[in-house]
Design a protein around this motif. Structure first.
Motif, short mmCIF file in Angstrom:
data_model
loop_
_atom_site.label_atom_id
_atom_site.label_comp_id
_atom_site.label_asym_id
_atom_site.label_seq_id
_atom_site.Cartn_x
_atom_site.Cartn_y
_atom_site.Cartn_z
N ASP A 69 0.86 -1.19 0.00
CA ASP A 69 0.00 0.00 0.00
C ASP A 69 0.89 1.24 0.00
O ASP A 69 1.71 1.44 0.90
N ILE A 70 0.73 2.10 -1.02
CA ILE A 70 1.58 3.28 -1.17
C ILE A 70 0.86 4.52 -0.65
O ILE A 70 -0.33 4.72 -0.89
N ARG A 71 1.60 5.35 0.08
CA ARG A 71 1.12 6.66 0.52
C ARG A 71 2.05 7.71 -0.11
O ARG A 71 3.27 7.65 0.07
N TYR A 72 1.48 8.66 -0.82
CA TYR A 72 2.26 9.67 -1.54
C TYR A 72 2.53 10.86 -0.63
O TYR A 72 1.61 11.46 -0.07
N LEU A 73 3.80 11.21 -0.51
CA LEU A 73 4.23 12.29 0.37
C LEU A 73 4.28 13.62 -0.37
O LEU A 73 4.41 13.68 -1.59
N GLY A 74 4.22 14.68 0.40
CA GLY A 74 4.32 16.02 -0.15
C GLY A 74 5.76 16.45 -0.36
O GLY A 74 6.71 15.74 0.02
N PRO A 75 5.98 17.62 -0.98
CA PRO A 75 7.32 18.06 -1.34
C PRO A 75 8.29 18.21 -0.17
O PRO A 75 9.49 18.04 -0.34
N GLU A 76 7.77 18.51 1.02
CA GLU A 76 8.66 18.75 2.16
C GLU A 76 8.76 17.57 3.11
O GLU A 76 9.47 17.63 4.11
N ASP A 77 8.06 16.49 2.82
CA ASP A 77 8.07 15.33 3.72
C ASP A 77 9.31 14.46 3.51
O ASP A 77 9.76 14.26 2.38
N ASP A 110 4.20 10.82 11.41
CA ASP A 110 3.99 12.02 10.61
C ASP A 110 3.79 11.67 9.14
O ASP A 110 2.94 12.25 8.46
N LEU A 111 4.58 10.72 8.64
CA LEU A 111 4.45 10.33 7.23
C LEU A 111 3.09 9.68 6.98
O LEU A 111 2.45 9.94 5.95
#
Length: 299
Positions: free
Chosen positions: A111-119, A128-129
């Motif tokens: 299962d993939i979770r897409y992070l934001g530019p600053e993560d 937090d992730l």
């Protein structure tokens, strides 16, 4: 039974470092990490509590099928977990995949979770992730347990697991798919044809690190056209339909029925317009791989 983690890297040493950090924090650490290094300058990796084998693969472009096969050939354990270099496995990811493979000879997707530019740009906390990561809008994962997925077009090579013997029996990835595109969808279709279940594993979470991307991926246009044509000839349906539609709308390809032809290469301005900035729309970045989906029986 042992567990090998396999990854490929081309000029993303920072992402690789975070992947390794995720492996260090894993509840079930790998018995080895295989890194196929296609970077312009050889990568270096800090010491880890598990063996790391670096295979220096000097090549041009992104020969993904060949590189993944090289990693699997080097691996010495009975279970294989493939992680793209921009994936950070969460603490339970390897354990869930390993346990599921022990019980079921199947093709497993994490299962993939897409992070934001600053993560995950430096130190990070898993909580937090998981809080900020965005779930994929199409691939439906259970919160726990497993779910059988009947559409092999939803297999993704971003983070998956398979028994080494099963990978070998399938013949690995077809190296007739050169460079980027459709080699993973073909692998999913061949696994399905061989009767291998495709299983989505709940709780096996990997977080995808943000990076510059292209939508559509015009920098891989020639590879995608050639590989899509090979896929259609074999399976009778088109992969990467979202991307092919975009290429046709841009006047880059002629795509009609069972014909796909390259008309021209993109201009510098078209490449720039397709680039998703590092600080750009995270949701658009999540959606970009919709073009990779293929639906059985759809022509």
């Amino acid at each position: 039974m042992g567990l090998s983690v396999c990854t490929l890297v081309r000029n993303r040493e920072g992402h690789l470092g975070q992947l390794v950090e995720g492996l260090r924090r894993s509840a079930r650490q790998p018995d080895e990490l295989i890194v196929v290094d296609m970077s312009d300058t050889p990568v270096t990796i800090d010491d880890a509590p598990f063996p790391i084998w670096i295979d220096r693969f000097e090549t041009t472009g992104l020969p993904l099928a060949e590189a993944r096969n090289r990693a699997a050939h080097i691996a010495r354990q009975t279970h294989l977990v493939f992680l793209d270099v921009d994936c950070i496995p969460m603490s339970a990811c390897l354990d869930r995949l390993d346990d599921t493979l022990a019980a079921d000879d199947a093709l497993l997707c994490a299962d993939i979770r897409y992070l934001g530019p600053e993560d995950a740009r430096g130190d990070w906390r898993e909580a937090d992730l998981l809080k900020t990561g965005t779930r994929h809008p199409v691939r439906d994962f259970p919160m726990s347990g497993t779910r059988r997925e009947t559409n092999p077009g939803l297999f993704w090579s971003l983070a998956f697991a398979i028994r080494a013997g099963t990978f070998e029996a399938l013949g690995g990835f077809d190296e007739g798919f050169r460079g980027y595109g459709a080699e993973d969808t073909d692998f999913g279709f061949r696994a399905n044809a061989a009767g291998l279940p495709l299983v989505f594993v709940g709780g096996a979470i990997a977080c995808h690190q943000h990076h510059e991307s292209f939508d559509p991926p015009v920098q891989h246009l020639a590879d995608i056209v050639a590989n899509a044509s090979l896929f259609y000839k074999r399976w009778g349906c088109w992969p990467m339909e979202g991307w092919l539609t975009s290429f046709a709308d841009m006047g880059l390809v002629d795509w009609t029925g069972d014909r796909l032809g390259l008309l021209r290469m993109p201009t510098v301005d078209e490449i720039a317009a397709s680039r998703l900035a590092r600080s750009g729309d995270t949701q658009r970045n999540v959606r970009k791989d919709h073009g990779a989906l293929a639906i059985v029986g759809k022509t």
